[in-house]
Design a protein around this motif. Structure first.
Motif, PDB file in Angstrom:
ATOM      1  N   THR A   1      38.619  50.187  69.814  1.00 33.27           N
ATOM      2  CA  THR A   1      39.629  49.468  69.039  1.00 33.27           C
ATOM      3  C   THR A   1      39.109  49.191  67.638  1.00 33.27           C
ATOM      4  N   ASN A   2      39.940  49.436  66.632  1.00 34.39           N
ATOM      5  CA  ASN A   2      39.619  49.107  65.254  1.00 34.39           C
ATOM      6  C   ASN A   2      40.796  48.352  64.641  1.00 34.39           C
ATOM      7  N   TRP A   3      40.490  47.237  63.974  1.00 30.90           N
ATOM      8  CA  TRP A   3      41.538  46.407  63.374  1.00 30.90           C
ATOM      9  C   TRP A   3      41.011  45.855  62.054  1.00 30.90           C
ATOM     10  N   LEU A   4      41.683  46.227  60.965  1.00 24.10           N
ATOM     11  CA  LEU A   4      41.197  45.869  59.636  1.00 24.10           C
ATOM     12  C   LEU A   4      42.340  45.467  58.717  1.00 24.10           C
ATOM     13  N   GLN A   5      41.975  44.742  57.662  1.00 24.81           N
ATOM     14  CA  GLN A   5      42.897  44.418  56.581  1.00 24.81           C
ATOM     15  C   GLN A   5      42.296  44.985  55.296  1.00 24.81           C
ATOM     16  N   GLY A   6      42.944  45.968  54.717  1.00 24.79           N
ATOM     17  CA  GLY A   6      42.457  46.588  53.492  1.00 24.79           C
ATOM     18  C   GLY A   6      43.349  46.244  52.325  1.00 24.79           C
ATOM     19  N   THR A   7      42.756  45.812  51.211  1.00 26.12           N
ATOM     20  CA  THR A   7      43.527  45.383  50.040  1.00 26.12           C
ATOM     21  C   THR A   7      43.047  46.112  48.795  1.00 26.12           C
ATOM     22  N   ILE A   8      43.998  46.562  48.002  1.00 27.29           N
ATOM     23  CA  ILE A   8      43.715  47.218  46.719  1.00 27.29           C
ATOM     24  C   ILE A   8      44.327  46.380  45.604  1.00 27.29           C
ATOM     25  N   LEU A   9      43.518  46.000  44.629  1.00 27.56           N
ATOM     26  CA  LEU A   9      44.000  45.325  43.429  1.00 27.56           C
ATOM     27  C   LEU A   9      43.779  46.274  42.261  1.00 27.56           C
ATOM     28  N   ASN A  10      44.870  46.763  41.670  1.00 29.05           N
ATOM     29  CA  ASN A  10      44.796  47.827  40.671  1.00 29.05           C
ATOM     30  C   ASN A  10      45.274  47.342  39.304  1.00 29.05           C
ATOM     31  N   TYR A  11      44.404  47.516  38.288  1.00 25.67           N
ATOM     32  CA  TYR A  11      44.788  47.225  36.901  1.00 25.67           C
ATOM     33  C   TYR A  11      44.859  48.533  36.127  1.00 25.67           C
ATOM     34  N   SER A  12      45.994  48.775  35.471  1.00 34.75           N
ATOM     35  CA  SER A  12      46.159  49.936  34.603  1.00 34.75           C
ATOM     36  C   SER A  12      46.621  49.460  33.240  1.00 34.75           C
TER      37      SER A  12
ATOM     38  N   VAL B   1      41.322  50.480  36.610  1.00 32.77           N
ATOM     39  CA  VAL B   1      40.269  49.896  37.442  1.00 32.77           C
ATOM     40  C   VAL B   1      40.924  49.337  38.699  1.00 32.77           C
ATOM     41  N   ALA B   2      40.365  49.655  39.867  1.00 29.94           N
ATOM     42  CA  ALA B   2      40.907  49.148  41.124  1.00 29.94           C
ATOM     43  C   ALA B   2      39.784  48.631  42.008  1.00 29.94           C
ATOM     44  N   ALA B   3      39.913  47.379  42.442  1.00 32.30           N
ATOM     45  CA  ALA B   3      38.969  46.784  43.378  1.00 32.30           C
ATOM     46  C   ALA B   3      39.497  46.977  44.794  1.00 32.30           C
ATOM     47  N   TYR B   4      38.635  47.497  45.690  1.00 32.55           N
ATOM     48  CA  TYR B   4      38.986  47.717  47.089  1.00 32.55           C
ATOM     49  C   TYR B   4      38.241  46.695  47.953  1.00 32.55           C
ATOM     50  N   ASN B   5      38.937  46.118  48.929  1.00 33.84           N
ATOM     51  CA  ASN B   5      38.325  45.138  49.816  1.00 33.84           C
ATOM     52  C   ASN B   5      38.804  45.351  51.245  1.00 33.84           C
ATOM     53  N   VAL B   6      37.913  45.193  52.207  1.00 31.31           N
ATOM     54  CA  VAL B   6      38.255  45.293  53.623  1.00 31.31           C
ATOM     55  C   VAL B   6      37.698  44.088  54.378  1.00 31.31           C
TER      56      VAL B   6
ATOM     57  N   LEU C   1      34.333  49.177  43.922  1.00 32.89           N
ATOM     58  CA  LEU C   1      35.242  49.711  42.907  1.00 32.89           C
ATOM     59  C   LEU C   1      35.797  51.022  43.433  1.00 32.89           C
ATOM     60  N   GLY C   2      37.054  51.021  43.774  1.00 31.57           N
ATOM     61  CA  GLY C   2      37.668  52.247  44.271  1.00 31.57           C
ATOM     62  C   GLY C   2      38.035  53.192  43.151  1.00 31.57           C
ATOM     63  N   LEU C   3      38.495  52.643  42.025  1.00 38.41           N
ATOM     64  CA  LEU C   3      38.845  53.422  40.839  1.00 38.41           C
ATOM     65  C   LEU C   3      38.210  52.775  39.623  1.00 38.41           C
TER      66      LEU C   3
ATOM     67  N   ALA D   1      38.363  60.624  33.068  1.00 33.91           N
ATOM     68  CA  ALA D   1      36.931  60.676  33.347  1.00 33.91           C
ATOM     69  C   ALA D   1      36.523  59.422  34.112  1.00 33.91           C
ATOM     70  N   GLY D   2      35.847  59.627  35.254  1.00 35.46           N
ATOM     71  CA  GLY D   2      35.396  58.506  36.061  1.00 35.46           C
ATOM     72  C   GLY D   2      35.867  58.622  37.491  1.00 35.46           C
ATOM     73  N   ARG D   3      35.940  57.497  38.185  1.00 37.62           N
ATOM     74  CA  ARG D   3      36.380  57.477  39.574  1.00 37.62           C
ATOM     75  C   ARG D   3      37.903  57.457  39.606  1.00 37.62           C
ATOM     76  N   GLN D   4      38.512  58.377  40.337  1.00 34.23           N
ATOM     77  CA  GLN D   4      39.949  58.603  40.192  1.00 34.23           C
ATOM     78  C   GLN D   4      40.566  59.203  41.448  1.00 34.23           C
ATOM     79  N   ASN D   5      41.882  59.202  41.483  1.00 31.93           N
ATOM     80  CA  ASN D   5      42.637  59.956  42.478  1.00 31.93           C
ATOM     81  C   ASN D   5      42.926  61.344  41.929  1.00 31.93           C
ATOM     82  N   PHE D   6      43.073  62.323  42.835  1.00 32.71           N
ATOM     83  CA  PHE D   6      43.418  63.681  42.429  1.00 32.71           C
ATOM     84  C   PHE D   6      44.164  64.302  43.601  1.00 32.71           C
ATOM     85  N   SER D   7      45.154  65.140  43.288  1.00 30.85           N
ATOM     86  CA  SER D   7      45.959  65.711  44.360  1.00 30.85           C
ATOM     87  C   SER D   7      46.221  67.188  44.130  1.00 30.85           C
ATOM     88  N   SER D   8      45.794  68.010  45.101  1.00 28.39           N
ATOM     89  CA  SER D   8      46.102  69.443  45.128  1.00 28.39           C
ATOM     90  C   SER D   8      45.962  69.907  46.563  1.00 28.39           C
TER      91      SER D   8
END
Length: 465
Positions: A86-97, A111-116, A148-150, A164-171
């Motif tokens: 069993t796995n049970w978590l609360q994940g939160t993303i706070l994103n500033y653009s 910049v995005a802060a990730y917390n679990v 820091l997620g992003l 440039a830096g930590r980012q999302n990418f999709s292909s």
């Protein structure tokens, strides 16, 4: 008459071509012209264009192995086994653009802060950790952790953006994956150019990945390999829409000392869902070894063809998938770089594997309940044959359920049912609740094993600025 894999692939391509010219509406050619507006000319400024928001996700999973298979974990230095996890978590993303600064060259940052927070911290429940719950070296859950997620800087000219830096990418080869409490992200440099009306270009060079359930950056490795790592991933490609009804995507990637991989995808839509609509999808990957060949010899052609029929609230989809190669169809770990139709709980990507899926979907918006959807599917894979594999990248020789050479005519089945609801209005608008139940059964040497899983995921978006 039994069709060869090459004949099936030719049939898949010809079916898309045929549907592209099936009726006058689908023949409407989309000319390639310069984009009508410049995104940079409409920049609001660094402060005026800023935003602050994010999501919080409650992620719960209950798994049970059967047919004698069990999870294992360490307790006081002794290995214990149990059929449940069993796995049970609360994940939160706070994103500033920020917004882009005005002028010919715009500059912005993200910049995005990730917390679990681990809501279930029992060592017995989480079984020592996985890519679901972060655990320490003793197998105890890390109760709360952040990273820091992003964190990136963006430069934009007209409709072309360099990040440039930590980012999302999709292909179709390198893609952020978000099926846990937090998503992955990539460290590197990328560009996205949308200067043309129906043709866009994307590319990037990445040297590290930020995994879904780890605090630090990691080198890239393959999803199915034995832990070999690579220092650099390069990718380049384009998305092109030649007709209003036809969208295509072409990408290539060099994974240093692993492989060169090439991807082609096409989706064609025909008809009207209020009467009858047909959606045809083709995904094709070619993978060959390169450099020092850390993953051994690779010569793999894999494709999937899907045909979907939609009538008002109802959809029915048939998907065929084939792997032509003596190794897995493999992709990069902590990415969603597998756009194959039968990539489910199992990827149905064993050596020389063939698979078929039937899926049914029901959209309750047609019955006055917008946002509520149901789906059910059944998939079967057969003909898994790794007896001709000569490499060492995929498992330890002679070890059951690990060594490809022990896979001879393996089969497996997967059944799933799910429902989701998206809140349509009010303070919780766009909140989604998704519940799924999956059963996977496998023959003795098939790697995914015998497991049942119930998963419940609630995702709530929020805006501060």
């Amino acid at each position: 008459m039994k069709l060869s894999s090459k004949a099936l692939l030719a049939l898949a391509i010809s079916s898309i071509t045929a549907t592209a010219f099936a009726e006058p509406a689908s023949q409407e050619f989309v000319p390639t012209t310069l984009a009508g507006t410049s995104a940079q000319s409409e920049a609001k400024g660094f402060i005026d264009g800023q935003s602050l928001g994010g999501t919080t996700r409650n992620w719960f999973s209950s798994e049970r192995k059967f047919r004698g298979q069990r999870f294992s974990y360490k307790k006081h230095g002794v290995t214990e086994t149990d059929a449940n996890r069993t796995n049970w978590l609360q994940g939160t993303i706070l994103n500033y653009s920020s917004g882009f600064t005005q002028g010919t060259v715009g500059v912005a940052t993200e910049v995005a802060a990730y917390n679990v927070v681990a809501l279930d911290r029992s060592k017995r429940d989480i079984k020592g950790g996985s890519n679901r719950t972060l655990a320490d070296s003793d197998g105890d859950a890390v109760g709360q952790w952040s990273k820091l997620g992003l964190a990136n800087v963006k430069f934009r000219v007209s409709n072309t953006t360099l990040t440039a830096g930590r980012q999302n990418f999709s292909s179709g080869i390198v893609d952020t994956i978000g099926n846990r409490a937090l998503p992955s992200s990539f460290e590197g440099v990328s560009f996205d150019s949308q200067e043309l009306s129906n043709l866009s270009f994307q590319g990037g060079i990445f040297d590290r990945v930020s995994p879904r359930t780890e605090q630090s950056l990691s080198k890239f490795r393959s999803e199915y390999g034995n832990g070999q790592e690579t220092d650099k991933v390069k990718t380049l490609g384009f998305n092109y829409q030649p007709f209003k009804s036809l969208k295509t995507s072409v990408f290539a990637a060099n994974v240093e000392d692993f492989w060169n991989q090439y991807y082609f995808g096409a989706t064609h839509e025909l008809g009207d869902a209020q009467t009858l609509a047909l959606t045809t999808g083709l995904n094709y990957y070619k993978t060959t070894d390169t450099g020092s060949k850390k993953m051994g010899k690779i010569d793999n052609d894999t494709y999937s063809l899907s045909l979907g029929l939609t009538h008002q609230a109802h959809s029915l989809t048939f998907s065929y998938q084939a792997v032509n190669g003596n190794e897995y169809f493999d992709y990069l770990h902590e990415t969603n770089g597998i756009y194959l139709a039968n990539s489910l709980t199992s990827d149905f990507n064993g050596p020389n594997e063939k698979s078929f899926q039937v899926a049914y979907g029901l959209n309750m918006a047609e019955y006055g309940v917008p946002g509520l959807k149901f789906n059910v599917y059944s998939a079967r894979g057969w003909g898994i044959d790794g007896t001709h594999y000569t490499g060492t990248a995929y498992g330890e020789a002679g070890v059951a359920r690990s060594d490809l050479r022990l896979m001879n005519g393996e089969t497996h089945q997967e059944y799933g049912i799910g429902t989701s609801y998206a809140i349509q209005s009010g303070a919780l608008k766009a909140t989604t609740i998704r519940g799924t139940y999956v059963t996977h059964r496998a023959s003795a040497q098939q790697a995914d094993g015998n497991i049942r899983e119930f998963r419940l995921v609630t995702t709530i978006p929020f805006n501060i600025l």
